[in-house]
Motif scaffolding. Structure first.
Motif, PDB file in Angstrom:
ATOM      1  N   LYS A 154      -7.373  -6.380   0.312  1.00 18.32           N
ATOM      2  CA  LYS A 154      -7.541  -7.166  -0.345  1.00 18.32           C
ATOM      3  C   LYS A 154      -7.260  -7.541  -1.325  1.00 18.32           C
ATOM      4  N   THR A 155      -5.968  -8.114  -1.796  1.00 15.11           N
ATOM      5  CA  THR A 155      -5.670  -9.171  -3.225  1.00 15.11           C
ATOM      6  C   THR A 155      -5.008  -9.875  -3.528  1.00 15.11           C
ATOM      7  N   ALA A 156      -4.178 -10.429  -4.694  1.00 17.68           N
ATOM      8  CA  ALA A 156      -3.560 -11.268  -3.933  1.00 17.68           C
ATOM      9  C   ALA A 156      -2.960 -11.405  -6.109  1.00 17.68           C
ATOM     10  N   PRO A 157      -1.762 -12.134  -5.949  1.00 17.29           N
ATOM     11  CA  PRO A 157      -1.100 -12.438  -7.167  1.00 17.29           C
ATOM     12  C   PRO A 157      -2.280 -13.040  -7.905  1.00 17.29           C
ATOM     13  N   GLY A 158      -2.324 -12.267  -9.179  1.00 19.35           N
ATOM     14  CA  GLY A 158      -3.281 -13.390 -10.136  1.00 19.35           C
ATOM     15  C   GLY A 158      -4.097 -12.047 -10.237  1.00 19.35           C
ATOM     16  N   LYS A 173       1.304 -14.617 -12.443  1.00 19.45           N
ATOM     17  CA  LYS A 173       2.464 -13.126 -12.911  1.00 19.45           C
ATOM     18  C   LYS A 173       1.844 -11.701 -12.572  1.00 19.45           C
ATOM     19  N   ALA A 174       0.081 -11.476 -13.023  1.00 21.07           N
ATOM     20  CA  ALA A 174      -0.418 -10.329 -12.473  1.00 21.07           C
ATOM     21  C   ALA A 174      -0.437 -10.062 -11.037  1.00 21.07           C
ATOM     22  N   LEU A 175       0.609  -9.394 -11.588  1.00 24.37           N
ATOM     23  CA  LEU A 175      -0.006  -8.084  -9.967  1.00 24.37           C
ATOM     24  C   LEU A 175      -0.093  -6.918  -9.646  1.00 24.37           C
ATOM     25  N   PRO A 176      -0.810  -7.080  -8.499  1.00 25.62           N
ATOM     26  CA  PRO A 176      -1.668  -5.635  -8.399  1.00 25.62           C
ATOM     27  C   PRO A 176      -0.953  -4.391  -8.125  1.00 25.62           C
ATOM     28  N   LEU A 177      -1.083  -3.518  -8.495  1.00 23.74           N
ATOM     29  CA  LEU A 177      -0.325  -2.365  -8.034  1.00 23.74           C
ATOM     30  C   LEU A 177      -1.489  -1.316  -7.295  1.00 23.74           C
ATOM     31  N   ILE A 178      -1.379  -0.861  -5.940  1.00 27.21           N
ATOM     32  CA  ILE A 178      -1.489  -0.444  -4.800  1.00 27.21           C
ATOM     33  C   ILE A 178      -0.550   0.596  -4.574  1.00 27.21           C
ATOM     34  N   GLU A 229       0.077  -6.020   4.137  1.00 28.68           N
ATOM     35  CA  GLU A 229       1.450  -6.271   4.488  1.00 28.68           C
ATOM     36  C   GLU A 229       1.223  -7.011   2.927  1.00 28.68           C
ATOM     37  N   GLY A 230       2.391  -6.486   2.340  1.00 27.68           N
ATOM     38  CA  GLY A 230       2.472  -6.357   1.132  1.00 27.68           C
ATOM     39  C   GLY A 230       3.358  -6.711  -0.331  1.00 27.68           C
ATOM     40  N   LEU A 231       3.212  -7.211  -1.327  1.00 32.63           N
ATOM     41  CA  LEU A 231       3.932  -8.331  -2.027  1.00 32.63           C
ATOM     42  C   LEU A 231       6.065  -8.232  -2.182  1.00 32.63           C
ATOM     43  N   GLU A 232       6.400  -9.336  -2.318  1.00 27.64           N
ATOM     44  CA  GLU A 232       8.065  -9.576  -2.742  1.00 27.64           C
ATOM     45  C   GLU A 232       7.880  -8.970  -4.444  1.00 27.64           C
ATOM     46  N   GLY A 233       8.589  -8.272  -4.576  1.00 31.65           N
ATOM     47  CA  GLY A 233       8.738  -7.343  -5.746  1.00 31.65           C
ATOM     48  C   GLY A 233       7.609  -7.605  -5.690  1.00 31.65           C
ATOM     49  N   ASP A 234       6.379  -6.865  -5.315  1.00 30.53           N
ATOM     50  CA  ASP A 234       5.468  -6.283  -5.686  1.00 30.53           C
ATOM     51  C   ASP A 234       4.987  -5.342  -4.545  1.00 30.53           C
TER      52      ASP A 234
END
Length: 469
Positions: A318-322, A361-366, A386-391
């Motif tokens: 579980k993660t999120a932008p920020g 804009k602090a995106l996690p690295l998975i 479900e990853g993140l768009e652009g990440d």
């Protein structure tokens, strides 16, 4: 006479050397600690006026006993014995070189008066209480800046009597974040074993900023509808071993964390070198979760021999932008699932934020997440990844997975990249490239390294002689 050696011969010889006493395995840190260590000084809680009737408040007795035992901390340590009975108490602090030992019929009961759980500062890696801005209640059993702490016994019980806290939470009448049942901060050398933990007000066992932690052979129970009663939450901690535990709670069985948004990033203490094995349990959440507070980073997590049933999710990230931070080098193997809604779930948009100061804009690295050897019966979804768009989440490797799935759409994948081998039902398109032979190096597998020593040189020389013999 010269003898030719096959590759099999060499591998067998290597196996012999790997079993030698000077070989170090990847899980060697699980050997730390000895709950049976003999302390030269011991007292019973009754010697300080405690009454085990379940009614008398014994907070002062626990505090006075531990204050007395502190004089023996530099003389081999001490043991506080809790005999059979029901010992009602508010929060009390542990000391270094202490064993808290519960008899098999001993029950430590948490007070149902919130005034008996003092309010303390929030964790620096969270910036505020986890549930509410500001401070938080101290755990029932608490310690900070300690060395060599053992909480054990003959399967005695620590009961937080958390239902009153759960009601305050549901009714939104809390003034501060709820307390944990056990929390140790900035502590090295922790053993928690052979006990039952019941009805925590919030997370049950919370080692935070700790090193060399063993949680072994414990039972943790709370109603499946109790809010946020996580089992064991290693938080910004390293060299942690959790093994042979049964946990049934209202939230994640294990949740690995490392701080919340900009506060976790600034504090910058990761959770790493965590071994989990022999874990059985059920939950309305995940069997093993990473996050969502993972801003300080999480890496080198090895989990094996897992059995989850009647649960919402098997494995979840579980993660999120920020959030920032990273989750990498995760290896999970030999997992059995029964009556689980989703076997594997990655969520890139999860959770709230401590305040408005986080950086979106602090995106996690998975990256480098390997899940191997999974079976499941009556599973609804094999994976919701479900990853993140652009990440995009990278190098996700799934192998030897065989699930009996009830949904007609077993996999749902977005912003995910990786590989797979022997997965049933058929994996989603982003993971269809095979692991072997081209992508094995892109997947994460824990390695077993030989200790660097003169013996290692001797082994290599010996192998060389065999190869040319």
């Amino acid at each position: 006479m010269r003898r030719s050696f096959t590759l099999v011969d060499v591998l067998l010889l290597l196996a012999l050397f790997i079993d030698a006493p000077w070989a170090i395995r990847g899980n060697s840190h699980c050997q730390w600690g000895n709950p049976a260590v003999i302390r030269p000084h011991s007292v019973a809680i009754t010697e300080f006026g405690a009454v085990g009737d379940g009614v008398t408040l014994n907070t002062k007795a626990f505090q006075n006993a531990i204050f007395y035992l502190n004089s023996f901390a530099d003389k081999g340590g001490a043991k506080l014995f809790v005999p059979a009975g029901q010992w009602l108490t508010g929060s009390f602090d542990l000391i270094s070189h202490l064993t808290l030992w519960l008899d098999k019929d001993a029950i430590i009961l948490g007070s149902t008066n919130s005034d008996d759980w003092p309010v303390i500062d929030s964790l620096p890696s969270y910036g505020r209480g986890r549930e509410l801005p500001g401070r938080r209640h101290k755990s029932l059993i608490y310690g900070r800046n300690l060395t060599d702490v053992i909480i054990t016994g003959d399967n005695g019980t620590i009961d937080g009597q958390g239902s009153i806290w759960w009601n305050w939470f549901r009714n939104e009448t809390l003034d501060y974040t709820r307390p944990h049942l056990v929390e140790l901060m900035n502590t090295t050398g922790v053993v928690i074993s052979n006990l039952t933990f019941l009805n925590s007000p919030f997370w049950t066992i919370h080692p935070v900023y700790c090193s060399q932690v063993i949680v072994q052979n414990v039972t943790i129970l709370a109603p499946l509808d109790s809010p946020n009663t996580d089992g064991i939450d290693p938080d910004s901690s390293d060299d942690v071993c959790i093994e042979d535990c049964y946990i049934s709670t209202g939230d994640d069985i294990i949740a690995i964390k490392s701080g919340w948004d900009e506060y976790g990033t600034s504090y910058a203490r990761p959770s790493k070198n965590i071994t989990i094995r022999g874990l059985v349990g059920q939950t309305t959440s995940a069997g093993i979760a990473i996050g969502s507070e993972m801003s300080g980073g999480v890496s080198e997590v090895h989990a094996e021999n897992l059995t989850f049933y009647n649960s919402t999710t098997g494995i979840r990230i579980k993660t999120a932008p920020g959030r920032g931070g990273y989750v990498r080098n995760i290896y999970i193997s030999n997992m059995s699932l029964t009556d689980v809604k989703t076997a594997i779930r990655f969520t890139g948009q999860y959770g709230d934020h401590p305040d408005e100061s986080y950086d979106p804009k602090a995106l996690p690295l998975i990256e480098r997440i390997t899940i191997d050897d999974v079976t499941g019966q009556n599973v609804k979804y094999a994976g919701l990844l479900e990853g993140l768009e652009g990440d995009t989440f990278l190098d996700i490797c799934l192998s030897n997975i065989n699930l009996s799935v009830t949904s007609k759409s077993p996999w749902n994948c977005s912003y995910i990249q990786g590989y797979s081998e022997a997965v049933s039902p058929e994996i989603c398109e982003p993971l269809r490239e095979t692991i072997i032979p081209d992508h094995y190096s892109g997947c994460y597998y824990p390695s077993h390294h030989l200790q660097s020593s003169s013996n290692e040189t001797e082994v290599l020389d010996c192998l060389g002689k065999f190869m040319v013999a």
